[in-house]
Design a protein around this motif. Sequence first.
Motif, PDB file in Angstrom:
ATOM      1  N   PHE A   1       0.835  -1.199   0.000  1.00  0.00           N
ATOM      2  CA  PHE A   1       0.000   0.000   0.000  1.00  0.00           C
ATOM      3  C   PHE A   1       0.872   1.252   0.000  1.00  0.00           C
ATOM      4  CE2 PHE A   1      -2.488   3.312   2.090  1.00  0.00           C
ATOM      5  CZ  PHE A   1      -3.625   3.303   1.305  1.00  0.00           C
ATOM      6  N   LEU A   2       1.911   1.267   0.847  1.00  0.00           N
ATOM      7  CA  LEU A   2       2.831   2.403   0.907  1.00  0.00           C
ATOM      8  C   LEU A   2       3.526   2.599  -0.434  1.00  0.00           C
ATOM      9  CD1 LEU A   2       4.427   4.585   2.481  1.00  0.00           C
ATOM     10  CD2 LEU A   2       6.057   2.779   3.068  1.00  0.00           C
ATOM     11  N   TRP A   3       3.964   1.510  -1.058  1.00  0.00           N
ATOM     12  CA  TRP A   3       4.676   1.603  -2.335  1.00  0.00           C
ATOM     13  C   TRP A   3       3.772   2.179  -3.421  1.00  0.00           C
ATOM     14  CZ3 TRP A   3       9.596   1.557  -2.204  1.00  0.00           C
ATOM     15  CH2 TRP A   3      10.313   1.510  -3.397  1.00  0.00           C
ATOM     16  N   ILE A   4       2.539   1.699  -3.503  1.00  0.00           N
ATOM     17  CA  ILE A   4       1.587   2.222  -4.489  1.00  0.00           C
ATOM     18  C   ILE A   4       1.310   3.695  -4.213  1.00  0.00           C
ATOM     19  CG2 ILE A   4      -0.805   2.065  -5.294  1.00  0.00           C
ATOM     20  CD1 ILE A   4      -0.538  -0.997  -4.852  1.00  0.00           C
TER      21      ILE A   4
ATOM     22  N   ARG B   1       0.484   8.525  -5.825  1.00  0.00           N
ATOM     23  CA  ARG B   1       0.043   9.790  -5.237  1.00  0.00           C
ATOM     24  C   ARG B   1       1.163  10.794  -5.022  1.00  0.00           C
ATOM     25  NH1 ARG B   1      -4.832  10.255  -6.656  1.00  0.00           N
ATOM     26  NH2 ARG B   1      -6.135   8.499  -6.052  1.00  0.00           N
ATOM     27  N   LYS B   2       2.329  10.324  -4.668  1.00  0.00           N
ATOM     28  CA  LYS B   2       3.441  11.225  -4.386  1.00  0.00           C
ATOM     29  C   LYS B   2       4.378  11.424  -5.569  1.00  0.00           C
ATOM     30  CE  LYS B   2       2.843  12.581  -0.194  1.00  0.00           C
ATOM     31  NZ  LYS B   2       2.697  13.999   0.059  1.00  0.00           N
ATOM     32  N   ARG B   3       4.162  10.665  -6.643  1.00  0.00           N
ATOM     33  CA  ARG B   3       4.963  10.785  -7.865  1.00  0.00           C
ATOM     34  C   ARG B   3       6.460  10.649  -7.592  1.00  0.00           C
ATOM     35  NH1 ARG B   3       2.064  15.654 -11.265  1.00  0.00           N
ATOM     36  NH2 ARG B   3      -0.044  14.920 -10.950  1.00  0.00           N
TER      37      ARG B   3
ATOM     38  N   THR C   1       6.165  16.222 -13.622  1.00  0.00           N
ATOM     39  CA  THR C   1       5.404  17.383 -13.149  1.00  0.00           C
ATOM     40  C   THR C   1       5.034  17.239 -11.685  1.00  0.00           C
ATOM     41  OG1 THR C   1       3.327  16.398 -13.891  1.00  0.00           O
ATOM     42  CG2 THR C   1       4.445  17.893 -15.417  1.00  0.00           C
ATOM     43  N   LYS C   2       5.917  16.680 -10.896  1.00  0.00           N
ATOM     44  CA  LYS C   2       5.666  16.488  -9.468  1.00  0.00           C
ATOM     45  C   LYS C   2       5.313  17.817  -8.807  1.00  0.00           C
ATOM     46  CE  LYS C   2       7.864  14.786  -5.320  1.00  0.00           C
ATOM     47  NZ  LYS C   2       9.107  14.292  -4.764  1.00  0.00           N
ATOM     48  N   GLY C   3       4.181  17.831  -8.104  1.00  0.00           N
ATOM     49  CA  GLY C   3       3.761  19.031  -7.402  1.00  0.00           C
ATOM     50  C   GLY C   3       3.008  20.022  -8.259  1.00  0.00           C
ATOM     51  N   GLN C   4       2.825  19.718  -9.550  1.00  0.00           N
ATOM     52  CA  GLN C   4       2.105  20.603 -10.449  1.00  0.00           C
ATOM     53  C   GLN C   4       0.926  19.846 -11.049  1.00  0.00           C
ATOM     54  OE1 GLN C   4       4.922  21.707 -13.418  1.00  0.00           O
ATOM     55  NE2 GLN C   4       6.450  22.366 -11.953  1.00  0.00           N
TER      56      GLN C   4
END
Length: 100
Positions: free
Chosen positions: A11-14, A19-21, A83-86
Amino acid sequence: MLTIAAFAIQFLWIWLIARKRQNWARWVTLIVTIVAVIGLALRIGTLLQANPASTIVRLIVTALWVVELYLLFTGDAPPWFATKGQAMVVEGAPASSNEV
C-alpha cells in the motif's frame, strides 16, 4: 501478522508511486522486477517440478509486473512523474474539476 505487514508495504509503495509521484520508487520497482524475473528464470525448472500450479501463478504475477513496468515508463507516465507538485494538463480534459 506477516500478511498485514506485506499489505502495508504494498500500500505504501503504491501510494509513493501513484500519489506522491516518487520517481525513485518507479526505478526501484524496475530493479526489483528485473531481479525477480531473473530469479524466476533461473529456478523455473525446479519450481515446475515441485509445484506446477504455484509456478503458473508466479508466472502470471511476474507477467503482470512486466505490464506494470510498461505502464510506469510509457505513455503519460514520464511527463506525469516530471510534473511532481504541479497539475498536469491533459488534452481534451477540462482545466479544473470544478468546471461544468
